[in-house]
Write a protein that holds these residues in place. Structure first.
Motif, mmCIF file in Angstrom:
data_model
loop_
_atom_site.group_PDB
_atom_site.id
_atom_site.type_symbol
_atom_site.label_atom_id
_atom_site.label_comp_id
_atom_site.label_asym_id
_atom_site.label_seq_id
_atom_site.Cartn_x
_atom_site.Cartn_y
_atom_site.Cartn_z
ATOM 1 N N ASN A 83 0.815 -1.206 0.000
ATOM 2 C CA ASN A 83 0.000 0.000 0.000
ATOM 3 C C ASN A 83 0.859 1.270 0.000
ATOM 4 O O ASN A 83 0.364 2.354 0.307
ATOM 5 C CB ASN A 83 -0.948 -0.011 1.195
ATOM 6 N N THR A 84 2.132 1.109 -0.349
ATOM 7 C CA THR A 84 3.025 2.249 -0.553
ATOM 8 C C THR A 84 3.403 2.321 -2.026
ATOM 9 O O THR A 84 2.955 1.497 -2.833
ATOM 10 C CB THR A 84 4.314 2.097 0.282
ATOM 11 N N GLY A 85 4.259 3.238 -2.371
ATOM 12 C CA GLY A 85 4.756 3.335 -3.746
ATOM 13 C C GLY A 85 6.049 2.592 -3.963
ATOM 14 O O GLY A 85 6.678 2.738 -5.021
ATOM 15 N N LEU A 86 6.440 1.765 -2.980
ATOM 16 C CA LEU A 86 7.739 1.107 -3.066
ATOM 17 C C LEU A 86 7.812 0.064 -4.178
ATOM 18 O O LEU A 86 8.887 -0.197 -4.710
ATOM 19 C CB LEU A 86 8.080 0.453 -1.720
ATOM 20 N N MET A 87 6.669 -0.533 -4.514
ATOM 21 C CA MET A 87 6.699 -1.531 -5.576
ATOM 22 C C MET A 87 7.093 -0.899 -6.910
ATOM 23 O O MET A 87 7.901 -1.451 -7.655
ATOM 24 C CB MET A 87 5.355 -2.240 -5.714
#
Length: 291
Positions: free
Chosen positions: A144-148
């Motif tokens: 649910n972060t932008g890390l992917m």
């Protein structure tokens, strides 16, 4: 190899066909960067020697359209609806359904929803068999972060990171990690929105406390023969969970020794041999019962 597009309420779904015969096997791929031809390219020509084979690019993958607003509680229901529309337009009455990872969860869900259509079910390194993941809260936060998106961009620039990702979770035999595969995945990682389909899957499959779907309590409702295929070194789907799933519905189980999460890709000859031998044994048993 034959190709066609099927119109569904989620847009155009692309599929590949090969082989002929009275038995049809439909193959569903996994999530991430996957597609029909990435997971099943080696399997299809081998299996097509025995039967009619269909491999589907699920919505958002390969050459299929990407639907808008796909993530959420209706994620799996929308997939199953699109698959059912494909089956209806192909006029398939009965077929064998096999699915890898996310595709395995979809295959189980489809077999529960439309049991009269499925003559046999083959979940492969399948999602949907656990209540939660190891380090579940961390993974829920991560997806649910932008890390992917950031990690995909890093891999698009690094052969090392792509190779590490493959060998750490997907393929147990490092000799199967070809330069062609590495470059193929690098290119996919660099595509615009490459992470979107994986984010939809993961955000729809992890609540704060549980994994979705969790089919463990429903497996005994399956009315058709079931064969679980599992890489016994799969770090993403615990082999213990697959063994429990197989026991709960009196299913057959084949462990592919040394394989990780991409077992059919790693050893397609073994996968096809086991699958077709099992399908043939079902046909022989049915014929004997009729006689």
């Amino acid at each position: 190899m034959r190709e066609q597009q099927i119109h569904t309420t989620l847009g155009q779904v692309h599929l590949y066909e090969a082989g002929e015969g009275s038995t049809t096997v439909m193959l569903l791929h996994g999530a991430g960067l996957d597609s029909a031809m990435l997971s099943w390219a080696e399997v299809m020509p081998l299996l097509a020697q025995h039967c009619h084979v269909i491999a589907v690019d699920l919505p958002g993958y390969g050459k299929s359209d990407r639907a808008v607003g796909f993530a959420g509680p209706e994620f799996y229901g929308k997939h199953l609806s699109a698959l059912h529309q494909v089956v209806q337009q192909l006029k398939l009455e009965q077929f064998v359904l096999a699915g890898l990872s996310m595709g395995g969860a979809l295959a189980i869900g489809y077999a529960l929803a439309y049991p009269d259509e499925i003559t046999a079910l083959v979940p492969v390194d399948s999602w949907g068999l656990v209540g939660k993941m190891p380090m579940h809260r961390f993974y829920h936060w991560y997806v649910n972060t932008g890390l992917m998106k950031t990690s995909y961009r890093w891999m698009a620039q690094s052969n090392f990171l792509v190779r590490w990702s493959i060998t750490s979770s997907l393929l147990g035999d490092k000799s199967k990690v070809s330069e062609t595969l590495v470059q193929q995945l690098k290119e996919l990682c660099g595509a615009e929105g490459a992470e979107s389909a994986m984010q939809d899957f993961q955000r729809s499959s992890l609540t704060k406390t549980s994994a979705v779907p969790d089919y463990r309590a429903k497996l005994s409702q399956l009315q058709m023969p079931v064969l679980f295929v599992q890489g016994d070194k799969d770090p993403l789907v615990p082999t213990a969970a697959v063994k429990q799933a197989a026991a709960s519905c009196n299913a057959a189980l084949h462990l592919m020794a040394g394989c990780k999460h991409w077992a059919p890709k790693e050893r397609p000859e073994e996968f096809v041999s086991v699958l077709w031998k099992w399908i043939s044994s079902l046909s022989a048993a049915k014929s004997k019962a009729i006689d």
